[in-house]
Write a protein that holds these residues in place. Structure first.
Motif, PDB file in Angstrom:
ATOM      1  N   SER A 140      -4.589 -10.996   1.461  1.00  0.00           N
ATOM      2  CA  SER A 140      -5.581  -9.942   1.214  1.00  0.00           C
ATOM      3  C   SER A 140      -5.059  -8.590   1.679  1.00  0.00           C
ATOM      4  O   SER A 140      -5.205  -7.572   0.992  1.00  0.00           O
ATOM      5  CB  SER A 140      -6.895 -10.264   1.926  1.00  0.00           C
ATOM      6  N   ASN A 141      -4.468  -8.567   2.875  1.00  0.00           N
ATOM      7  CA  ASN A 141      -3.927  -7.312   3.402  1.00  0.00           C
ATOM      8  C   ASN A 141      -2.782  -6.786   2.547  1.00  0.00           C
ATOM      9  O   ASN A 141      -2.640  -5.577   2.345  1.00  0.00           O
ATOM     10  CB  ASN A 141      -3.469  -7.504   4.851  1.00  0.00           C
ATOM     11  N   LEU A 144      -4.124  -4.906  -0.453  1.00  0.00           N
ATOM     12  CA  LEU A 144      -4.926  -3.704  -0.219  1.00  0.00           C
ATOM     13  C   LEU A 144      -4.291  -2.431  -0.775  1.00  0.00           C
ATOM     14  O   LEU A 144      -4.947  -1.653  -1.475  1.00  0.00           O
ATOM     15  CB  LEU A 144      -5.195  -3.528   1.280  1.00  0.00           C
ATOM     16  N   LYS A 145      -3.042  -2.189  -0.464  1.00  0.00           N
ATOM     17  CA  LYS A 145      -2.403  -0.935  -0.874  1.00  0.00           C
ATOM     18  C   LYS A 145      -2.353  -0.824  -2.396  1.00  0.00           C
ATOM     19  O   LYS A 145      -2.581   0.252  -2.954  1.00  0.00           O
ATOM     20  CB  LYS A 145      -0.994  -0.825  -0.288  1.00  0.00           C
ATOM     21  N   GLU A 148      -5.667   0.137  -3.632  1.00  0.00           N
ATOM     22  CA  GLU A 148      -5.922   1.558  -3.373  1.00  0.00           C
ATOM     23  C   GLU A 148      -5.197   2.448  -4.379  1.00  0.00           C
ATOM     24  O   GLU A 148      -5.735   3.454  -4.840  1.00  0.00           O
ATOM     25  CB  GLU A 148      -5.464   1.922  -1.952  1.00  0.00           C
ATOM     26  N   PRO A 168     -13.742  -7.451   3.832  1.00  0.00           N
ATOM     27  CA  PRO A 168     -14.557  -6.256   3.557  1.00  0.00           C
ATOM     28  C   PRO A 168     -13.753  -5.085   2.994  1.00  0.00           C
ATOM     29  O   PRO A 168     -14.245  -4.340   2.142  1.00  0.00           O
ATOM     30  CB  PRO A 168     -15.162  -5.922   4.924  1.00  0.00           C
ATOM     31  N   THR A 169     -12.526  -4.907   3.485  1.00  0.00           N
ATOM     32  CA  THR A 169     -11.710  -3.806   2.971  1.00  0.00           C
ATOM     33  C   THR A 169     -11.288  -4.020   1.525  1.00  0.00           C
ATOM     34  O   THR A 169     -11.088  -3.066   0.778  1.00  0.00           O
ATOM     35  CB  THR A 169     -10.453  -3.630   3.851  1.00  0.00           C
ATOM     36  N   VAL A 170     -11.164  -5.290   1.109  1.00  0.00           N
ATOM     37  CA  VAL A 170     -10.904  -5.599  -0.301  1.00  0.00           C
ATOM     38  C   VAL A 170     -12.164  -5.363  -1.121  1.00  0.00           C
ATOM     39  O   VAL A 170     -12.138  -4.728  -2.192  1.00  0.00           O
ATOM     40  CB  VAL A 170     -10.418  -7.060  -0.459  1.00  0.00           C
ATOM     41  N   HIS A 171     -13.291  -5.848  -0.615  1.00  0.00           N
ATOM     42  CA  HIS A 171     -14.583  -5.689  -1.297  1.00  0.00           C
ATOM     43  C   HIS A 171     -14.887  -4.212  -1.554  1.00  0.00           C
ATOM     44  O   HIS A 171     -15.326  -3.825  -2.643  1.00  0.00           O
ATOM     45  CB  HIS A 171     -15.685  -6.329  -0.445  1.00  0.00           C
ATOM     46  N   SER A 172     -14.631  -3.386  -0.553  1.00  0.00           N
ATOM     47  CA  SER A 172     -14.988  -1.965  -0.667  1.00  0.00           C
ATOM     48  C   SER A 172     -14.144  -1.224  -1.705  1.00  0.00           C
ATOM     49  O   SER A 172     -14.532  -0.154  -2.166  1.00  0.00           O
ATOM     50  CB  SER A 172     -14.829  -1.281   0.699  1.00  0.00           C
ATOM     51  N   ARG A 173     -13.007  -1.780  -2.074  1.00  0.00           N
ATOM     52  CA  ARG A 173     -12.135  -1.138  -3.067  1.00  0.00           C
ATOM     53  C   ARG A 173     -12.405  -1.623  -4.488  1.00  0.00           C
ATOM     54  O   ARG A 173     -11.742  -1.212  -5.428  1.00  0.00           O
ATOM     55  CB  ARG A 173     -10.670  -1.370  -2.691  1.00  0.00           C
TER      56      ARG A 173
END
Length: 336
Positions: A140-141, A144-145, A148, A168-173
């Motif tokens: 997942s991490n 992320l980039k 983005e 959550p950081t994946v969901h928010s993107r």
């Protein structure tokens, strides 16, 4: 691209959209026409609703060189033919490997490497990540980039039935697109058009928790309904002290965990209906009424309620990577 195991037997549909997906499809194709489609989508909803099928239809529409006026891919252009042959070079469908419970970081790294190159056909690149909640934290991490800062005309579609498993950081993107089980009348019409009889409809839809494609799969897979019958026979033996909890758990090891727990919950809900003397027509498992009546005298109402609580608690864990045998043994002891 690699076809998801789930989509191959539950969520596969060609050339049209399921009736309960019309709102999502119209929303997404309107965003495409208005050139406002987000670069990352998250399809969220229960299994058996055709999320993967819709993602593939959306990919086909994006990659098609001659989409028709009904907002569907033409089916005839080179891109559509490549998709039908499961060999389109700009469509990537990522899922867990057959022998794995997770999507690994190596898979994500390979994906990122692939989509960093220019599209082969000069248009969109579409990435579908099925069972996205099963991505390792590191995977997942790693994603992320790219989420983005995706490449030009690169669209990600993540698919899940377990939103809590998405970082959550994946969901928010991503822009979330929600899927819900259809109204019973819609599901009934669909199932009857696909060969499900009036007498089968209620039971199958209940076992599938109102997901029509899962209901259809159960109807077409004789082993599932036989396993369900065997489950109740074992349950009667367990609760009448003719079988010990460890044997009960061992007998269930080969049964799909979600289907097992759904069936157990359905049986105990029917037991409550019987205990409260509700109308016999409300019993879901009509074909198993004799065995259910036998169970009625083996358990108090309080114990039925307690067992339901335990089953629901275990269901919250069914998508986690836990020791299946220990989970079933613990449940079996609790049911006694």
């Amino acid at each position: 691209y690699k076809m998801s195991r789930e989509s191959s037997h539950l969520e596969h549909k060609k050339d049209s959209i399921y009736p309960w997906q019309e709102a999502q499809w119209q929303y997404l194709t309107t965003r495409i026409r208005n050139k406002t489609l987000p670069h990352a989508l998250l399809f969220n909803g229960p299994p058996g609703l055709g999320k993967t099928a819709l993602a593939l239809s959306l990919a086909a529409y994006l990659l098609c060189t001659e989409p028709n006026k009904t907002n569907l891919s033409c089916g005839n252009c080179k891109s559509c033919r490549l998709i039908r042959a499961k060999s389109h070079p700009d469509l990537y469908l990522l899922d867990r490997d057959a022998d794995s419970k997770v999507i690994k970081i190596e898979q994500i790294r390979q994906l990122i490497s692939n989509i960093s190159k220019k599209p082969h056909q000069g248009g969109y690149q579409v990435v579908i990540i099925d069972q996205a909640a099963s991505m390792q934290l590191s995977a997942s991490n790693a994603l992320l980039k790219t989420l983005e800062e995706p490449g030009y005309l690169t669209i990600f579609i993540l698919i899940t039935h377990l939103l809590s498993g998405i970082l959550p950081t994946v969901h928010s993107r991503c822009e979330e697109v929600r899927f819900h089980p259809p109204l019973k009348a819609v599901a009934k019409k669909f199932l009857q058009e696909n060969g499900v009889s009036e007498t089968e409809f209620g039971l199958l839809l209940s076992l599938a928790e109102n997901s029509p494609l899962l209901a259809l799969y159960l109807q077409q897979t004789a082993s599932c309904l036989q396993q369900r019958k065997n489950l109740l026979e074992n349950l009667v033996a367990l609760l009448s002290k003719r079988m010990d909890p460890l044997s009960f758990a061992t007998n269930l090891l080969n049964m799909d965990l979600k289907f097992l727990l759904t069936s157990l919950q359905s049986y105990f809900m029917d037991l409550l209906r019987i205990k409260f003397n509700l109308s016999p027509s409300l019993i879901v498992n009509q074909d198993q009424k004799t065995s259910l009546l036998e169970l009625r005298n083996l358990l108090s109402t309080e114990k039925v309620l307690s067992n339901l609580d335990k089953i629901i608690a275990v269901r919250r864990l069914e998508d986690h990577n836990l020791n299946r045998q220990l989970l079933l043994e613990d449940l079996s002891i609790s049911l006694c």
